[in-house]
Design an enzyme around this catalytic site. Structure first.
Site, PDB file in Angstrom:
ATOM      1  N   HIS A 112     114.058 112.622 -19.640  1.00  0.00           N
ATOM      2  CA  HIS A 112     112.830 113.033 -18.964  1.00  0.00           C
ATOM      3  C   HIS A 112     111.829 111.873 -18.946  1.00  0.00           C
ATOM      4  O   HIS A 112     110.939 111.790 -19.790  1.00  0.00           O
ATOM      5  CB  HIS A 112     112.199 114.237 -19.683  1.00  0.00           C
ATOM      6  CG  HIS A 112     112.821 115.544 -19.358  1.00  0.00           C
ATOM      7  ND1 HIS A 112     112.446 116.298 -18.262  1.00  0.00           N
ATOM      8  CD2 HIS A 112     113.801 116.240 -19.976  1.00  0.00           C
ATOM      9  CE1 HIS A 112     113.157 117.406 -18.226  1.00  0.00           C
ATOM     10  NE2 HIS A 112     113.998 117.396 -19.251  1.00  0.00           N
ATOM     11  N   CYS A 162     117.247 115.563 -15.599  1.00  0.00           N
ATOM     12  CA  CYS A 162     117.784 116.547 -16.539  1.00  0.00           C
ATOM     13  C   CYS A 162     118.653 117.594 -15.821  1.00  0.00           C
ATOM     14  O   CYS A 162     119.770 117.284 -15.446  1.00  0.00           O
ATOM     15  CB  CYS A 162     116.665 117.186 -17.363  1.00  0.00           C
ATOM     16  SG  CYS A 162     117.288 117.956 -18.892  1.00  0.00           S
ATOM     17  N   GLU A 181     109.328 111.373 -17.062  1.00  0.00           N
ATOM     18  CA  GLU A 181     107.954 111.827 -16.820  1.00  0.00           C
ATOM     19  C   GLU A 181     107.239 112.190 -18.113  1.00  0.00           C
ATOM     20  O   GLU A 181     106.011 112.062 -18.210  1.00  0.00           O
ATOM     21  CB  GLU A 181     107.950 113.014 -15.841  1.00  0.00           C
ATOM     22  CG  GLU A 181     108.268 114.376 -16.404  1.00  0.00           C
ATOM     23  CD  GLU A 181     109.724 114.611 -16.778  1.00  0.00           C
ATOM     24  OE1 GLU A 181     110.034 115.679 -17.348  1.00  0.00           O
ATOM     25  OE2 GLU A 181     110.561 113.714 -16.483  1.00  0.00           O
TER      26      GLU A 181
END
Length: 233
Positions: A210, A111, A212
């Site tokens: 993202h 990001c 994660e």
């Protein structure tokens, strides 16, 4: 390199202004993603004087998400729509990135991380993507993690293509975005509206989404971290 490569994670620094307290930290999800692919995550406090020392100690660096990159770093003045910025973090990540690259070590960006890498390699950003009418995909989804957003298409021959295949659904929580691509980078993924969603370079992988946040609900997202690990010797 150690049996479990040591991955240094840059951190955000939210403030409690009334108390004058400053913190360093980031979502644990980044560390979980690094650990899931065999890395040993280490959070790096935002101390510019230690950037070269950090770079020497770790095997690779992950530039995490966070506030906007200040537009002065790519030759622009702030425009309406620019969000919160952290010039201390900008300075720290600049020093950390340059020291890490000088040592020939890999860098992974997520990001804000992809935006910072593009800027430091000589590219520019959209300060506020809604101002660019040609990009019609929802890049600031309201649905919370681990909800999927739009699809991306991966460029053939990239590490991300090797770990994800031709297409994959990702999430999207950003309002700054890559505008002019840095000359040292290549496009590794695009959104349906053509916006650059990922880049790769010599020892570099960076993505706008993202991954994660998608783990463990969407195991395919681990491919992004696996692509990064392909850069390590």
């Amino acid at each position: 390199m150690s049996a479990r490569p040591l991955i240094g994670l840059s951190t955000s620094q939210p403030q409690e202004a009334a108390l004058g307290r400053l913190f360093n930290g980031t979502s644990r999800r980044y560390a979980e993603g690094v650990e899931a692919v065999g890395g040993l995550p280490l959070l790096l406090p935002t101390l510019s004087d230690l950037a070269e020392t950090y770079a020497a100690k770790v095997d690779a660096v992950l530039l995490t998400g966070g506030v906007d990159v200040h537009p002065r770093h790519f030759g622009e003045v702030p425009k309406r729509g620019l969000g919160d910025i952290d010039e201390e973090r900008d300075a720290f990540e600049t020093a950390l990135y340059r020291a890490t690259r000088a040592l020939g070590k890999p860098v992974f960006g997520i990001c804000r991380g992809v935006q910072m890498i593009n800027v430091l390699e000589g590219g520019t950003l959209w300060q506020h993507l809604p101002d660019a009418a040609e990009y019609w995909v929802d890049h600031t989804q309201v649905a919370r993690p681990p909800a999927l957003g739009h699809e991306v298409t991966f460029s053939s021959g990239t590490h991300l293509h090797a770990t994800h295949g031709e297409r994959s659904h990702v999430n999207s929580y950003h309002h700054q975005a890559l505008r002019q691509l840095a000359p040292t980078l290549r496009v590794a993924a695009t959104a349906p509206d053509g916006l650059i969603e990922a880049v790769e370079g010599d020892g570099l992988i960076a993505v706008q989404w993202h991954p994660e946040m998608l783990l463990p609900a969407h195991p395919h997202a681990l491919g992004t971290f696996q692509a990064f690990m392909r850069l390590l010797p």
